[in-house]
Design a protein around this motif. Sequence first.
Motif, PDB file in Angstrom:
ATOM      1  N   MET A   1       0.833  -1.185   0.000  1.00 24.51           N
ATOM      2  CA  MET A   1       0.000   0.000   0.000  1.00 24.51           C
ATOM      3  C   MET A   1       0.871   1.240   0.000  1.00 24.51           C
ATOM      4  O   MET A   1       1.996   1.246   0.491  1.00 24.51           O
ATOM      5  N   ASP A   2       0.329   2.314  -0.577  1.00 21.35           N
ATOM      6  CA  ASP A   2       0.984   3.611  -0.556  1.00 21.35           C
ATOM      7  C   ASP A   2       0.293   4.490   0.475  1.00 21.35           C
ATOM      8  O   ASP A   2      -0.843   4.228   0.890  1.00 21.35           O
ATOM      9  N   VAL A   3       0.963   5.569   0.869  1.00 18.03           N
ATOM     10  CA  VAL A   3       0.433   6.480   1.876  1.00 18.03           C
ATOM     11  C   VAL A   3       0.728   7.917   1.445  1.00 18.03           C
ATOM     12  O   VAL A   3       1.826   8.216   0.935  1.00 18.03           O
ATOM     13  N   VAL A   4      -0.251   8.803   1.636  1.00 18.81           N
ATOM     14  CA  VAL A   4      -0.038  10.236   1.475  1.00 18.81           C
ATOM     15  C   VAL A   4      -0.479  10.926   2.755  1.00 18.81           C
ATOM     16  O   VAL A   4      -1.314  10.407   3.504  1.00 18.81           O
ATOM     17  N   GLU A   5       0.084  12.098   3.009  1.00 18.68           N
ATOM     18  CA  GLU A   5      -0.303  12.897   4.171  1.00 18.68           C
ATOM     19  C   GLU A   5      -1.269  13.985   3.722  1.00 18.68           C
ATOM     20  O   GLU A   5      -0.975  14.743   2.804  1.00 18.68           O
ATOM     21  N   VAL A   6      -2.413  14.046   4.383  1.00 16.37           N
ATOM     22  CA  VAL A   6      -3.428  15.055   4.076  1.00 16.37           C
ATOM     23  C   VAL A   6      -3.923  15.649   5.391  1.00 16.37           C
ATOM     24  O   VAL A   6      -4.473  14.934   6.237  1.00 16.37           O
TER      25      VAL A   6
ATOM     26  N   GLY B   1      -2.531  16.432   8.096  1.00 12.78           N
ATOM     27  CA  GLY B   1      -2.028  15.789   9.289  1.00 12.78           C
ATOM     28  C   GLY B   1      -2.411  14.336   9.455  1.00 12.78           C
ATOM     29  O   GLY B   1      -2.041  13.710  10.453  1.00 12.78           O
ATOM     30  N   LEU B   2      -3.145  13.776   8.511  1.00 14.48           N
ATOM     31  CA  LEU B   2      -3.546  12.372   8.561  1.00 14.48           C
ATOM     32  C   LEU B   2      -2.783  11.570   7.516  1.00 14.48           C
ATOM     33  O   LEU B   2      -2.566  12.037   6.388  1.00 14.48           O
ATOM     34  N   SER B   3      -2.416  10.353   7.872  1.00 16.18           N
ATOM     35  CA  SER B   3      -1.841   9.420   6.900  1.00 16.18           C
ATOM     36  C   SER B   3      -2.981   8.652   6.257  1.00 16.18           C
ATOM     37  O   SER B   3      -3.757   7.978   6.950  1.00 16.18           O
ATOM     38  N   LEU B   4      -3.095   8.759   4.939  1.00 14.45           N
ATOM     39  CA  LEU B   4      -4.149   8.074   4.196  1.00 14.45           C
ATOM     40  C   LEU B   4      -3.517   6.981   3.342  1.00 14.45           C
ATOM     41  O   LEU B   4      -2.721   7.263   2.435  1.00 14.45           O
ATOM     42  N   ALA B   5      -3.871   5.745   3.627  1.00 12.65           N
ATOM     43  CA  ALA B   5      -3.352   4.604   2.881  1.00 12.65           C
ATOM     44  C   ALA B   5      -4.266   4.296   1.707  1.00 12.65           C
ATOM     45  O   ALA B   5      -5.485   4.513   1.770  1.00 12.65           O
ATOM     46  N   PHE B   6      -3.677   3.810   0.629  1.00  9.50           N
ATOM     47  CA  PHE B   6      -4.473   3.469  -0.542  1.00  9.50           C
ATOM     48  C   PHE B   6      -3.771   2.401  -1.361  1.00  9.50           C
ATOM     49  O   PHE B   6      -2.558   2.218  -1.279  1.00  9.50           O
ATOM     50  N   ARG B   7      -4.570   1.673  -2.147  1.00 11.56           N
ATOM     51  CA  ARG B   7      -4.061   0.674  -3.082  1.00 11.56           C
ATOM     52  C   ARG B   7      -4.196   1.244  -4.487  1.00 11.56           C
ATOM     53  O   ARG B   7      -5.208   1.869  -4.813  1.00 11.56           O
ATOM     54  N   ARG B   8      -3.221   1.003  -5.308  1.00  5.80           N
ATOM     55  CA  ARG B   8      -3.223   1.552  -6.662  1.00  5.80           C
ATOM     56  C   ARG B   8      -2.692   0.507  -7.629  1.00  5.80           C
ATOM     57  O   ARG B   8      -1.701  -0.175  -7.355  1.00  5.80           O
ATOM     58  N   ALA B   9      -3.349   0.389  -8.780  1.00  4.43           N
ATOM     59  CA  ALA B   9      -2.909  -0.564  -9.794  1.00  4.43           C
ATOM     60  C   ALA B   9      -3.337  -0.053 -11.161  1.00  4.43           C
ATOM     61  O   ALA B   9      -4.243   0.775 -11.282  1.00  4.43           O
ATOM     62  N   GLY B  10      -2.690  -0.560 -12.193  1.00  5.49           N
ATOM     63  CA  GLY B  10      -3.126  -0.301 -13.557  1.00  5.49           C
ATOM     64  C   GLY B  10      -2.645   1.019 -14.124  1.00  5.49           C
ATOM     65  O   GLY B  10      -1.901   1.777 -13.499  1.00  5.49           O
TER      66      GLY B  10
END
Length: 257
Positions: free
Chosen positions: A1-6, A8-17
Amino acid sequence: MDVVEVDGLSLAFRRAGDGPAVVFVHGGAEDSRTWTPQLDALADEFTVIAWDEPGAGGSSDVPAGFGLSDYADSLAGLIRALDISPCTLVGLSWGVTVILELYRRHPGLIRGLVLADGYAGWRGSLGAEEADARLAGLRDQPPGAFDPTLPGLFAGSPPEQFVPLLEAMTADVRRDSMLTALTAMAQADLSDVLDTIRVPTQLVWGALDARSPLSVAREFERRIPGADLAVIPACGHVSNVEAPETFNDIVRFFLRA
């Protein structure tokens, strides 16, 4: 999984394609894993992204006082951080409520919508009495008793191949975060947003959905200009898991168009 900061929160997400971006927004007491059948199938033609909302999966816990607008702003922040706007959003159940609030606050981020088995908030789609009863039932359950895979979510038994996935998500539910999200859904009435939608919209509903019945789907169809409703036979509330091939075909056809 990848993570971005928004914010002050860490938001995890899955990305493909690779291809046009499509963002998947999960329901209550779920996380991005619920979209596994869609990410696996649609990554051949699209950039598919499924987030873990704050309080779910690999994302940060929800801060005190977090509300519906904060979920929507967090999703907007994710879309901006990934530089994928305007994009199509696909939501299920509580995810539809988040998307409607996102549309209210950040319409320029959205190219199209797929709204599945959802609500304009529980108040907006089911009325105050039913919304309050559902929320009270959740709050009264003792810690560890909540099972998001069972009551009324499927027309029959959950598909056998996805039971381990559902059990894994159940084990990872954070009770306080779940109640924060479902309290926001219980209190929300976004019915006024439906009339304002001006992007292509596909509705997908299970014919036997006991949580968000077809009467809700018909109201969405009536109020969202140009919306198309696809009803999946012999299917319940979690249509993307119960009938993934049909669900994926509907989404793919819409995205191509």
